[in-house]
Design a protein around this motif. Structure first.
Motif, PDB file in Angstrom:
ATOM      1  N   ASN A 188      -8.257  13.770 -86.698  1.00 27.03           N
ATOM      2  CA  ASN A 188      -9.206  14.379 -85.778  1.00 27.03           C
ATOM      3  C   ASN A 188      -8.919  13.821 -84.390  1.00 27.03           C
ATOM      4  OD1 ASN A 188     -11.474  16.026 -85.129  1.00 27.03           O
ATOM      5  ND2 ASN A 188     -12.775  14.209 -85.067  1.00 27.03           N
ATOM      6  N   LYS A 189      -8.619  14.678 -83.425  1.00 31.27           N
ATOM      7  CA  LYS A 189      -8.143  14.192 -82.125  1.00 31.27           C
ATOM      8  C   LYS A 189      -8.799  14.947 -80.980  1.00 31.27           C
ATOM      9  CE  LYS A 189      -3.944  15.390 -83.391  1.00 31.27           C
ATOM     10  NZ  LYS A 189      -2.504  15.714 -83.433  1.00 31.27           N
ATOM     11  N   PRO A 190      -8.771  14.411 -79.753  1.00 36.30           N
ATOM     12  CA  PRO A 190      -9.263  15.144 -78.587  1.00 36.30           C
ATOM     13  C   PRO A 190      -8.390  16.372 -78.322  1.00 36.30           C
ATOM     14  CG  PRO A 190      -9.051  12.795 -78.118  1.00 36.30           C
ATOM     15  CD  PRO A 190      -8.377  13.027 -79.422  1.00 36.30           C
ATOM     16  N   MET A 191      -8.963  17.386 -77.667  1.00 37.31           N
ATOM     17  CA  MET A 191      -8.230  18.636 -77.469  1.00 37.31           C
ATOM     18  C   MET A 191      -6.996  18.447 -76.597  1.00 37.31           C
ATOM     19  SD  MET A 191      -9.501  22.352 -76.024  1.00 37.31           S
ATOM     20  CE  MET A 191     -10.608  22.594 -77.399  1.00 37.31           C
ATOM     21  N   LEU A 192      -7.112  17.708 -75.499  1.00 35.51           N
ATOM     22  CA  LEU A 192      -5.960  17.518 -74.617  1.00 35.51           C
ATOM     23  C   LEU A 192      -4.843  16.769 -75.336  1.00 35.51           C
ATOM     24  CD1 LEU A 192      -7.612  16.716 -71.157  1.00 35.51           C
ATOM     25  CD2 LEU A 192      -6.635  18.884 -71.977  1.00 35.51           C
ATOM     26  N   THR A 193      -5.208  15.830 -76.192  1.00 37.35           N
ATOM     27  CA  THR A 193      -4.206  15.130 -76.994  1.00 37.35           C
ATOM     28  C   THR A 193      -3.518  16.114 -77.945  1.00 37.35           C
ATOM     29  OG1 THR A 193      -5.468  13.068 -76.926  1.00 37.35           O
ATOM     30  CG2 THR A 193      -3.830  13.285 -78.666  1.00 37.35           C
ATOM     31  N   ALA A 194      -4.306  17.002 -78.530  1.00 36.40           N
ATOM     32  CA  ALA A 194      -3.745  17.995 -79.448  1.00 36.40           C
ATOM     33  C   ALA A 194      -2.773  18.918 -78.722  1.00 36.40           C
ATOM     34  CB  ALA A 194      -4.872  18.807 -80.080  1.00 36.40           C
ATOM     35  N   PHE A 195      -3.121  19.330 -77.495  1.00 35.33           N
ATOM     36  CA  PHE A 195      -2.215  20.170 -76.714  1.00 35.33           C
ATOM     37  C   PHE A 195      -0.922  19.411 -76.408  1.00 35.33           C
ATOM     38  CE2 PHE A 195      -5.819  22.881 -74.669  1.00 35.33           C
ATOM     39  CZ  PHE A 195      -5.956  23.566 -75.868  1.00 35.33           C
ATOM     40  N   GLY A 196      -1.066  18.161 -76.003  1.00 33.18           N
ATOM     41  CA  GLY A 196       0.114  17.359 -75.691  1.00 33.18           C
ATOM     42  C   GLY A 196       0.985  17.104 -76.892  1.00 33.18           C
ATOM     43  N   ASP A 197       0.384  16.998 -78.064  1.00 32.61           N
ATOM     44  CA  ASP A 197       1.155  16.739 -79.281  1.00 32.61           C
ATOM     45  C   ASP A 197       2.087  17.896 -79.628  1.00 32.61           C
ATOM     46  OD1 ASP A 197       0.125  14.241 -79.628  1.00 32.61           O
ATOM     47  OD2 ASP A 197      -1.327  14.790 -81.172  1.00 32.61           O
ATOM     48  N   ILE A 198       1.744  19.122 -79.208  1.00 27.40           N
ATOM     49  CA  ILE A 198       2.653  20.240 -79.439  1.00 27.40           C
ATOM     50  C   ILE A 198       3.971  19.991 -78.717  1.00 27.40           C
ATOM     51  CG2 ILE A 198       3.030  22.708 -79.073  1.00 27.40           C
ATOM     52  CD1 ILE A 198       0.030  23.129 -79.148  1.00 27.40           C
ATOM     53  N   VAL A 199       3.878  19.617 -77.446  1.00 29.44           N
ATOM     54  CA  VAL A 199       5.077  19.378 -76.638  1.00 29.44           C
ATOM     55  C   VAL A 199       5.843  18.178 -77.173  1.00 29.44           C
ATOM     56  CG1 VAL A 199       5.918  18.863 -74.322  1.00 29.44           C
ATOM     57  CG2 VAL A 199       3.974  20.415 -74.632  1.00 29.44           C
ATOM     58  N   ARG A 200       5.122  17.118 -77.540  1.00 33.03           N
ATOM     59  CA  ARG A 200       5.794  15.918 -78.057  1.00 33.03           C
ATOM     60  C   ARG A 200       6.512  16.213 -79.371  1.00 33.03           C
ATOM     61  NH1 ARG A 200       1.446  13.455 -75.194  1.00 33.03           N
ATOM     62  NH2 ARG A 200      -0.092  13.976 -76.796  1.00 33.03           N
ATOM     63  N   ALA A 201       5.896  17.020 -80.215  1.00 33.88           N
ATOM     64  CA  ALA A 201       6.530  17.365 -81.489  1.00 33.88           C
ATOM     65  C   ALA A 201       7.781  18.213 -81.261  1.00 33.88           C
ATOM     66  CB  ALA A 201       5.538  18.112 -82.379  1.00 33.88           C
ATOM     67  N   LEU A 202       7.701  19.182 -80.341  1.00 28.48           N
ATOM     68  CA  LEU A 202       8.870  20.011 -80.052  1.00 28.48           C
ATOM     69  C   LEU A 202      10.013  19.178 -79.486  1.00 28.48           C
ATOM     70  CD1 LEU A 202       7.140  23.131 -78.446  1.00 28.48           C
ATOM     71  CD2 LEU A 202       8.306  23.042 -80.659  1.00 28.48           C
ATOM     72  N   LYS A 203       9.675  18.195 -78.674  1.00 30.03           N
ATOM     73  CA  LYS A 203      10.709  17.309 -78.128  1.00 30.03           C
ATOM     74  C   LYS A 203      11.362  16.498 -79.249  1.00 30.03           C
ATOM     75  CE  LYS A 203      11.459  13.718 -74.640  1.00 30.03           C
ATOM     76  NZ  LYS A 203      10.821  12.878 -73.585  1.00 30.03           N
ATOM     77  N   LYS A 204      10.573  16.020 -80.181  1.00 26.25           N
ATOM     78  CA  LYS A 204      11.098  15.261 -81.315  1.00 26.25           C
ATOM     79  C   LYS A 204      12.024  16.128 -82.172  1.00 26.25           C
ATOM     80  CE  LYS A 204       9.553  13.566 -85.808  1.00 26.25           C
ATOM     81  NZ  LYS A 204       8.368  13.452 -86.707  1.00 26.25           N
ATOM     82  N   TYR A 205      11.587  17.356 -82.468  1.00 26.34           N
ATOM     83  CA  TYR A 205      12.408  18.238 -83.299  1.00 26.34           C
ATOM     84  C   TYR A 205      13.713  18.605 -82.583  1.00 26.34           C
ATOM     85  CZ  TYR A 205       7.884  18.822 -85.667  1.00 26.34           C
ATOM     86  OH  TYR A 205       6.686  18.599 -86.307  1.00 26.34           O
ATOM     87  N   GLY A 206      13.626  18.789 -81.264  1.00 25.09           N
ATOM     88  CA  GLY A 206      14.830  19.084 -80.494  1.00 25.09           C
ATOM     89  C   GLY A 206      15.824  17.932 -80.524  1.00 25.09           C
ATOM     90  N   ALA A 207      15.314  16.706 -80.491  1.00 30.95           N
ATOM     91  CA  ALA A 207      16.192  15.535 -80.554  1.00 30.95           C
ATOM     92  C   ALA A 207      16.885  15.455 -81.916  1.00 30.95           C
ATOM     93  CB  ALA A 207      15.379  14.271 -80.292  1.00 30.95           C
ATOM     94  N   LEU A 208      16.180  15.819 -82.983  1.00 33.38           N
ATOM     95  CA  LEU A 208      16.798  15.838 -84.315  1.00 33.38           C
ATOM     96  C   LEU A 208      17.927  16.858 -84.370  1.00 33.38           C
ATOM     97  CD1 LEU A 208      13.626  15.641 -86.612  1.00 33.38           C
ATOM     98  CD2 LEU A 208      15.320  13.841 -86.222  1.00 33.38           C
ATOM     99  N   TRP A 209      17.696  18.022 -83.758  1.00 36.22           N
ATOM    100  CA  TRP A 209      18.746  19.042 -83.721  1.00 36.22           C
ATOM    101  C   TRP A 209      19.962  18.520 -82.951  1.00 36.22           C
ATOM    102  CZ3 TRP A 209      20.790  21.176 -79.268  1.00 36.22           C
ATOM    103  CH2 TRP A 209      21.718  22.202 -79.463  1.00 36.22           C
ATOM    104  N   LYS A 210      19.732  17.913 -81.797  1.00 33.58           N
ATOM    105  CA  LYS A 210      20.835  17.420 -80.967  1.00 33.58           C
ATOM    106  C   LYS A 210      21.663  16.381 -81.723  1.00 33.58           C
ATOM    107  CE  LYS A 210      21.824  14.872 -76.710  1.00 33.58           C
ATOM    108  NZ  LYS A 210      21.223  14.130 -75.561  1.00 33.58           N
ATOM    109  N   GLU A 211      20.989  15.485 -82.411  1.00 31.87           N
ATOM    110  CA  GLU A 211      21.701  14.435 -83.149  1.00 31.87           C
ATOM    111  C   GLU A 211      22.565  15.044 -84.247  1.00 31.87           C
ATOM    112  OE1 GLU A 211      20.687  10.445 -85.865  1.00 31.87           O
ATOM    113  OE2 GLU A 211      19.086  11.523 -84.795  1.00 31.87           O
ATOM    114  N   ALA A 212      22.030  16.025 -84.964  1.00 32.81           N
ATOM    115  CA  ALA A 212      22.798  16.655 -86.041  1.00 32.81           C
ATOM    116  C   ALA A 212      23.913  17.547 -85.470  1.00 32.81           C
ATOM    117  CB  ALA A 212      21.875  17.481 -86.935  1.00 32.81           C
TER     118      ALA A 212
END
Length: 493
Positions: A465-489
């Motif tokens: 359960n998180k604040p809304m602004l944190t939830a919005f920011g987590d979308i961008v942070r998650a996409l950045k993480k997934y993009g880094a996994l793609w780059k490494e592979a």
């Protein structure tokens, strides 16, 4: 005459969001179900429905799990074994929903997504081919039987609390809000004309109306607001097709796949966003190892915001049109007061006709189309953040056949409650409760949340359960993480 011809079946994948279960429809359902029973070879060749309990075959899980193919699908519900092969293509929630659970225990998901169990039993009876052997557990052996039992007890508790009873006044007020905004826009145009400032203001009002229509159609698509299913069906068509200009059948087809297997790749259509995005810990690596680079996914968190405005007016609208084309939604299916079942193409056409009548005198045809498109762009920003903040940052994985509670908890999270958050998200800030109990009216989510949290704590499941602004920011942070996994592979030697 073939069975399809007798029942008037078109072979479409999806039915209406709230199927009309009149006598004719029920008869067709029974006939197709009998055909499925014949395919299974487990019932008599004549497809009779009434099978004495003592004559039911018994099965072990090892046998049931082998029937998980497109042309051979068995389900277990409350220890009863059903062959849904012949019925799958007529399933109102779409064939993939049944395919995703073929060979598995579907007791909890079946209970979760069907608001009218007494009606659904009419379809289940002819599909029954047997039951679990006495020594077999009620779920697959790898599942936590105590957790499953505790969740089923929780459901009984909230049912006893009447948490599934809809408050008609609540939904009427939300519908009134939408209609008042629509009328207000027209009155403002008539009074002040179509100047630049007026246009910006009515665009703002139309965006609110459209977003709130989306939340309300989401309710109508999931639960029985009215006691009679035909009125729920009519409300859903009015909100989704007439007010939003999108196919209700398209929503029904994709959304229920998302609910039964959230964040399960590739079964959940909401996480199949290629070639624009790669999501989760596995898909980016898969794309990287195969040297797939439609776009530089390392930067997907940066172009995410730029893509968002075009998600609804382009991607979603095109998928909606494609669905109507594939279903051949050209004509009226049932033009009677009994069913109120106009095809989606008629409903969606009424959306554009209404807009041309209302705005055409002020903006002309091209200007009206531009206004509709711009409103959809603004709505797209709003709706995408609301729907994705609870899923993209959560676990996205391949099929692991978890129990119902774990499936939903791992794939969803909540956003903190407040009056604004509830209104702004259409109560989808209670995404966990909504996924566990899709047919529960949203005005009751906050009442059952403490019970769900307690059950999660008991079994060591993280209730996020998180604040809304944190939830919005987590979308961008998650996409950045997934993009880094793609780059490494992608760049590994």
């Amino acid at each position: 005459m073939k069975l399809k011809e007798k029942c008037g079946v078109t072979g479409s994948l999806v039915g209406s969001s709230q199927p009309h279960l009149g006598e004719e429809h029920q008869a067709c359902g029974k006939a197709v179900a009998s055909a499925g029973a014949e395919v299974s070879g487990k019932q008599e060749a004549n497809g009779k429905q009434e099978v004495p309990r003592k004559s039911l075959n018994t099965y072990i899980w090892q046998e049931i799990q082998r029937h998980n193919q497109l042309a051979d699908q068995w389900l277990v519900i409350n220890r009863k074994v059903y062959d849904v092969t012949g019925w799958a293509y007529r399933h109102p929630g779409g064939r993939p929903v049944l395919t995703h659970y073929a060979g598995e225990d579907a007791t909890d998901v079946f209970r979760a997504v069907h608001p009218e169990l007494d009606v659904v039993q009419l379809y289940l009876k002819p599909l029954l081919i047997g039951e679990l052997a006495p020594g077999e557990p009620s779920q697959e052996r790898h599942k936590n039987s105590q957790l499953v039992k505790d969740f089923q007890e929780l459901r009984k508790t909230v049912e006893a609390m009447k948490m599934f009873d809809a408050n008609l006044g609540f939904f009427f007020l939300h519908l009134a809000q939408i209609l008042i905004l629509e009328v207000l826009v027209w009155l403002i145009l008539c009074q002040f004309g179509s100047g630049w400032c007026v246009t910006m203001f009515i665009t703002f009002l139309l965006t609110i109306s459209r977003a709130q229509s989306g939340f309300l159609q989401h309710d109508a698509g999931h639960l029985s607001i009215f006691k009679k299913s035909k009125w729920n069906h009519l409300l859903h068509k009015f909100l989704m097709c007439h007010l939003k200009g999108l196919s209700g059948n398209w929503w029904n087809y994709g959304h229920f796949q998302h609910h039964v297997k959230p964040n399960i790749y590739p079964k959940d259509p909401d996480v199949k966003l290629g070639p624009l995005f790669v999501l989760g810990d596995l898909q980016p690596v898969e794309y990287g190892k195969k040297k797939i680079k439609y776009i530089d996914y390392e930067k997907q968190h940066l172009y995410f915001v730029g893509v968002l405005p075009f998600y609804v007016p382009t991607y979603i609208s095109l998928k909606s049109l494609r669905m109507m084309y594939l279903r051949k939604d050209w004509v009226v299916r049932h033009l009677t007061f009994k069913y109120f079942s106009l095809q989606d193409i008629a409903w969606v056409s009424s959306f554009y006709i209404r807009h041309f009548i209302t705005f055409g005198p002020f903006y002309g045809i091209f200007g009206t189309l531009l206004l509709i498109y711009f409103v959809m762009c603004l709505e797209s920003l709003w709706m995408t953040y609301i729907t994705q903040m609870s899923h993209i940052p959560m676990q996205i994985s391949m099929e692991e056949n978890w129990d119902w509670l774990s499936t939903q908890i791992l794939a969803t999270c909540n956003v903190e409650q407040s009056f604004f958050n509830d209104w702004f998200t259409g109560h989808l800030n209670f995404q966990i409760e909504h996924h566990l109990f899709p047919t529960m009216p949203r005005h009751n989510y906050h009442k059952v949340a403490p019970l769900v949290r307690s059950l999660c704590a008991k079994h060591g499941l993280q209730y996020v359960n998180k604040p809304m602004l944190t939830a919005f920011g987590d979308i961008v942070r998650a996409l950045k993480k997934y993009g880094a996994l793609w780059k490494e592979a992608y760049y590994e030697t």
